[in-house]
Design an enzyme around this catalytic site. Structure first.
Site, PDB file in Angstrom:
ATOM      1  N   HIS A  96       0.837  -1.197   0.000  1.00 44.54           N
ATOM      2  CA  HIS A  96       0.000   0.000   0.000  1.00 44.54           C
ATOM      3  C   HIS A  96       0.870   1.244   0.000  1.00 44.54           C
ATOM      4  O   HIS A  96       1.951   1.269   0.574  1.00 44.54           O
ATOM      5  CB  HIS A  96      -0.969   0.016   1.186  1.00 44.54           C
ATOM      6  CG  HIS A  96      -0.328  -0.071   2.540  1.00 44.54           C
ATOM      7  ND1 HIS A  96       0.213  -1.247   3.036  1.00 44.54           N
ATOM      8  CD2 HIS A  96      -0.144   0.852   3.509  1.00 44.54           C
ATOM      9  CE1 HIS A  96       0.681  -1.038   4.257  1.00 44.54           C
ATOM     10  NE2 HIS A  96       0.482   0.247   4.561  1.00 44.54           N
ATOM     11  N   HIS A  98       0.970   5.264   0.983  1.00 50.28           N
ATOM     12  CA  HIS A  98       0.370   6.324   1.782  1.00 50.28           C
ATOM     13  C   HIS A  98       0.457   7.613   0.974  1.00 50.28           C
ATOM     14  O   HIS A  98       1.530   7.964   0.474  1.00 50.28           O
ATOM     15  CB  HIS A  98       1.156   6.536   3.081  1.00 50.28           C
ATOM     16  CG  HIS A  98       1.087   5.392   4.027  1.00 50.28           C
ATOM     17  ND1 HIS A  98       0.202   5.347   5.071  1.00 50.28           N
ATOM     18  CD2 HIS A  98       1.813   4.234   4.082  1.00 50.28           C
ATOM     19  CE1 HIS A  98       0.371   4.219   5.747  1.00 50.28           C
ATOM     20  NE2 HIS A  98       1.348   3.530   5.167  1.00 50.28           N
TER      21      HIS A  98
END
Length: 137
Positions: A96, A98
């Site tokens: 992922h 940010h």
């Protein structure tokens, strides 16, 4: 995996972007208002595990989400970061990115502020390290 559950619709999220392969949603524990996570829907723990076509779609999503986040919260900048592996701070073992809105007075500092004890690297060291990296690509 919590992100797989979010991607499957089993857990709620505040989704801001979605394709067949990628999902972006607001972070439940934001570092700033508008802090958004971008994930590939398929479970991959580390960046090197992500197939090239998925990686391209993942980056395309980040590319779309960054200006949208900045506009939504009137941020003049963002920090985009991927913690790749537990020692790097990756808390959820699902790739992922940010997207964290940044403001002049946020006192967060640059990524360089994370590293207090930096190594002394000579030009010879750099040549050797660069060669080793290139060999492994």
């Amino acid at each position: 995996c919590v992100f797989c559950a979010i991607g499957a619709g089993e857990l709620p999220s505040h989704t801001v972007y979605e394709t067949d392969d990628v999902l972006a949603f607001l972070d439940a524990n934001p570092l700033a208002e508008g802090h958004t996570l971008v994930i590939p829907n398929a479970h991959h723990e580390r960046l090197a595990d992500v197939p090239p076509d998925t990686a391209a779609g993942f980056y395309d999503a980040v590319h779309e989400v960054v200006p949208a986040v900045e506009a939504a919260v009137d941020a003049p900048a963002t920090t985009v970061a991927v913690n790749n592996g537990e020692p790097a701070g990756q808390e959820v073992p699902h790739v992922h990115a940010h997207v964290v809105p940044r403001f002049p007075d946020d006192d967060a500092g640059p990524i360089h502020a994370l590293f207090r004890d930096r190594p002394r690297v000579t030009d010879d060291d750099r040549e050797e390290i660069a060669a080793a990296i290139a060999t492994n690509i």
